[in-house]
Write an enzyme that holds these catalytic residues in place. Structure first.
Site, short mmCIF file in Angstrom:
data_model
loop_
_atom_site.label_atom_id
_atom_site.label_comp_id
_atom_site.label_asym_id
_atom_site.label_seq_id
_atom_site.Cartn_x
_atom_site.Cartn_y
_atom_site.Cartn_z
N SER A 381 0.59 -1.90 -0.25
CA SER A 381 -0.47 0.08 -0.10
C SER A 381 1.01 0.95 0.05
CB SER A 381 -1.32 -0.30 1.17
OG SER A 381 0.21 -0.01 2.61
N HIS A 521 -7.83 3.04 32.79
CA HIS A 521 -8.02 3.00 31.01
C HIS A 521 -6.60 3.84 30.98
CE1 HIS A 521 -10.01 6.53 32.71
NE2 HIS A 521 -10.17 7.14 32.01
#
Length: 845
Positions: A381, A521
């Site tokens: 790509s 988190h």
């Protein structure tokens, strides 16, 4: 490879050691009466004066030791007739010769350029050298291959570099044991189909020629391992080249003129002139496939950069996209290393399914300022080279683990047992901010911050158990002496625009050197020590400073053509060196004041006060030239500007202004008004003056004759002349031969050394600076074009000289046709000094 093929004493030994018929004599040392240059089985006469006379003298004496000679080196800087007479004696006196080197280039001209030898042919009697396996005819004046060469059926190695060959004969296919052939730096326009009959050929170098096609028969080179096609005119390769029954993986050298190449199940190694290498291992593909490639200029849509990343290369596209290989393909991308890499690393970044990821990258140094980034490519790509903060990653199992930063040993993350049910990938980046820069930014002498920590993960957004993060305390602060009211833990979760103070929401455990806290988190974390009570705004200011680059904007006008304007945006520390390099050919105002700009930020230049940009180019929108700033890449545009104002009465003073962001609907016509409106987020950045001189002596000639200083052209209307576009084309073809051309143009060697030093990382810059600085000195002087043609021919660049002649010829045809159409010349008449097929209009190539 071309260099390896030109100098090769080692190739002589290798070729002579192959399984060819050996003479029935043994090598012995020279006897008491033997001359010093006759030692054992080697006769080296290339560095001796009058080498031909020395050899003729030995032959006349029937010296017995000549029968033992297997290696002969003879300079071709001799009288052609004497050289031919000497070579005619070789077969009868050196019957066991295995290596014959008839190479020019040992002598240099008055200006330091290598001189070609006088050899134009070979005696037919040399075909009797039945044991000859190595023949070097490089750096001579061969226009056709001597007829005796294809009759040397034992020949293993043939070197024909730096001659004047335009074709190769069909009889070359008779050399069935030839394994090495180099014909680089010649004038080949086509190849004979018989070349495909060289089934034993392993290495073929056809670089630096004029080839625009290859015969399909070249696919029959079943043992080919290395093929160099660089610097030709090829636009495609024959399909047959993609299906050879090769025994080894071939190496293919191409130029950026090609946009595709074939890959077979046997694999191959490809080198592109644009700074890219690819290696396809055997078995990478089960069927032949054609690979296409293209280098894109970096644009925001094609570039994915993190907040603290820097771009180091253009964007390489390889397709078919997403093609699945049976084995990983190796990719090398060339880049110029950045000046500072502390706590940063270089990676290759790729895109797949609309998402970007970093590949495991290894650096290979080629020169002090040239590095290759090597990686294994899982798909095709887009690829680019990025400088990013050092990243550390690990796989967190259910039983827990520890993740440490390799750039900042004090930064650690501890995952307890049960933090996750399924293994998940976690990565960490650490960014450092200098304390001196922070204090100057905030105006607070005692302000200090820890390293900036970024944590990311795969899987669910939160952990099942709290994760412990350890950050070093800010510099100058210890856990036993700090004022807790001044310590702040900040948190930022993209895409939010603010930093939140979470000090009151977590429990900070302090040691003498570190602060530890627990989170569930991940995002960005930063520890601040400051007297300010509200630090969110300060953190945002510091965060943006980490991402900003201090740059200057430059607008310079070409000295001989003020309507050609060079625009540049570059980091502040590079301004002085850049101006010193440019001011010989350009002049203009001082660079702008310092402007702060983000990596990858888009901006544009607009010309005002009656001056417009004259450009039909994709980066020009409604007369405004668009830029994208990348700190480690060149941000240069060169445009022509025009004006509709009357310049016969006075000079025209205008300006170029630089603006941020996308092109607005209306650009302010007065930069002063923009300056008054300038706020923290204003579009306007800087304005630099532009001055067009007054037109003189052009009254009544109309708008088409408005230039007061003619563009940089060489020649005159009688003989034709070359435009700046033509000179750029010549510069693009010279390559590493430019010093020889410069010396033949009469340029002092000291000036060559200066150009090499100033453009030491930019070959194209060396060539253009040499050619245009010489052309500016020659402007208006007769004979400049002929001098350039002579210099090209004397530098063995007949190919470029022929291109220049073709440009002049085309211009003359156009000029004479225009004269005839206007009735100023009879249909069957010729212009003075030209043939009926010539004319003198400047060519627009």
């Amino acid at each position: 490879m071309a260099a390896a093929a030109e100098g090769l004493e080692s190739r002589e030994a290798a070729a002579a050691s192959k399984d060819a018929p050996r003479p029935a004599v043994e090598s012995v040392d020279a006897g008491p009466g033997a001359p010093p240059f006759l030692a054992g089985n080697r006769l080296n006469l290339d560095l001796y004066p009058e080498g031909c006379h020395q050899l003729l003298h030995l032959c006349a004496q029937h010296h017995q030791q000549l029968l033992q000679v297997e290696f002969l080196r003879l300079s071709t800087h001799e009288d052609p007739q004497l050289l031919e007479a000497t070579l005619a004696q070789v077969p009868g006196n050196l019957p066991h010769l295995r290596s014959l080197v008839l190479k020019g280039g040992q002598h240099r001209g008055a200006l330091g350029a290598c001189l070609q030898g006088t050899l134009t042919t070979l005696p037919t009697g040399l075909s009797a050298l039945a044991h000859l396996v190595h023949l070097d005819l490089s750096f001579n004046k061969l226009e056709t291959l001597p007829a005796c060469v294809p009759q040397l059926r034992s020949l293993d190695t043939l070197l024909l570099s730096h001659n004047r060959l335009s074709v190769l004969p069909e009889t070359l296919g008779a050399l069935h044991v030839l394994t090495f052939l180099t014909v680089t730096h010649n004038c080949l326009q086509k190849l004979p189909p018989a070349l495909g009959a060289l089934s034993a050929l392993q290495q073929l170098d056809l670089s630096e020629n004029l080839l625009d096609t290859l015969p399909p028969e070249i696919g029959g080179l079943s043992n080919l391992t290395e093929l160099n096609l660089a610097s030709n005119r090829l636009q495609s390769l024959p399909v047959s080249l993609g299906t050879p029954q090769v025994l080894e993986m071939p190496k293919l050298y191409l130029t950026s003129d090609l946009d595709s190449f074939p890959v077979t199940p046997q694999g191959c190694s490809v080198t592109l002139a644009c700074g890219v290498r690819l290696r396809f291992p055997a078995g990478a593909t089960t069927t032949p496939i054609t690979i296409h490639y293209r280098l894109w200029l970096p644009e925001p849509a094609l570039v994915s950069l993190g907040p603290h990343d820097s771009l180091l290369s253009g964007v390489l596209e390889l397709w078919p996209h997403g093609v699945a290989f049976q084995q990983d393909v190796s990719l090398w991308l060339l880049f110029v290393p950045p000046r500072a890499r502390r706590c940063h690393e270089v990676v290759v970044r790729t895109r797949r399914d609309n998402s970007w990821s970093d590949l495991e990258t290894h650096l290979e140094e080629e020169a002090p300022k040239r590095l290759w980034a090597r990686c294994q490519v899982p798909h095709f790509s887009w690829f680019l080279v990025v400088l990013r903060p050092v990243s550390n990653a690990c796989l967190v199992p259910p039983e827990g683990t520890l993740l440490c930063s390799s750039g900042h040993p004090g930064v650690k993350v501890t995952f307890p047992p049960g933090a996750t049910e399924e293994p998940r990938h976690v990565s960490m980046q650490v960014v450092h901010m200098a304390g001196r820069e922070l204090r100057a930014l905030l105006g607070e002498p005692e302000a200090a911050v820890s390293p900036l920590l970024c944590l990311s993960q795969s899987g669910p957004p939160s952990f099942l158990q709290p994760v412990t993060v350890q950050l070093p305390l800010p510099p100058g602060v210890t856990g036993f002496s700090l004022d807790h009211s001044r310590l702040h833990l900040l948190y930022w979760a993209p895409p939010a625009a603010t930093w939140d103070d979470i000090t009151a929401q977590v429990v900070l455990e302090l040691t003498h050197l570190y602060a530890r806290f627990q989170v569930t988190h991940f995002s960005w974390y930063w520890l601040w020590y400051t007297t300010k009570t509200c630090v969110g705004g300060l953190a945002r200011k510091a965060w943006e400073r980490l991402r900003l680059h201090q740059v200057n904007l430059i607008a310079l006008q070409r000295r001989r053509d003020p309507e050609q304007v060079l625009l540049q945006c570059l980091p502040r520390n590079k301004v002085d060196a850049t101006l010193r390099r440019l001011l010989e050919r350009y002049r203009g105002p001082e660079p702008s004041d310092t402007v702060e700009m983000f990596e990858g930020e888009k901006f544009f230049a607009a010309f005002e006060r009656g001056i417009d940009v004259d450009a039909d180019r994709p980066d020009c929108v409604e007369g405004r030239v668009c830029f994208v700033f990348y700190s480690h890449l060149k941000n240069v545009k060169e445009v022509y500007i025009t004006t509709a104002l009357d310049r016969e009465a006075q000079a025209v003073r205008g300006q170029v202004s630089f603006y941020r962001g996308s092109v607005p609907v209306e650009v302010p016509q007065e930069a002063e008004a923009a300056r008054q409106r300038k706020g923290a987020d204003a579009l306007w950045m800087a304005t630099l003056p532009i001055k067009l001189p007054r037109l003189q002596g052009l009254k009544g000639h109309g708008k088409g004759a408005r230039l007061s200083l003619a563009p940089l052209n060489l020649g005159d209307a009688e003989t034709g002349f070359l435009t700046q576009s033509n000179l750029l084309s010549v510069a693009g073809r010279l390559g590493p031969d430019w010093p020889a051309v410069a010396l033949h143009l009469g340029m002092p060697y000291r000036e060559l050394q200066r150009i090499r030093h100033e453009f030491r990382d930019d070959l194209d810059g060396q060539i253009r600076h040499m050619l245009f600085s010489w052309a500016e000195r020659q402007a208006g002087q007769p004979g400049a074009v002929e001098l350039l043609l002579q210099a090209l021919e004397q530098s063995d660049r007949q190919d470029v000289a022929e291109e220049v002649r073709a440009i002049l010829e085309l211009g003359r045809h156009k000029y004479q046709d225009s004269i005839r159409r206007t009735g100023l010349a009879a249909e069957d008449s010729a212009l003075p000094g030209t043939s009926a097929s010539q004319s003198t209009e400047p060519a627009q190539a």
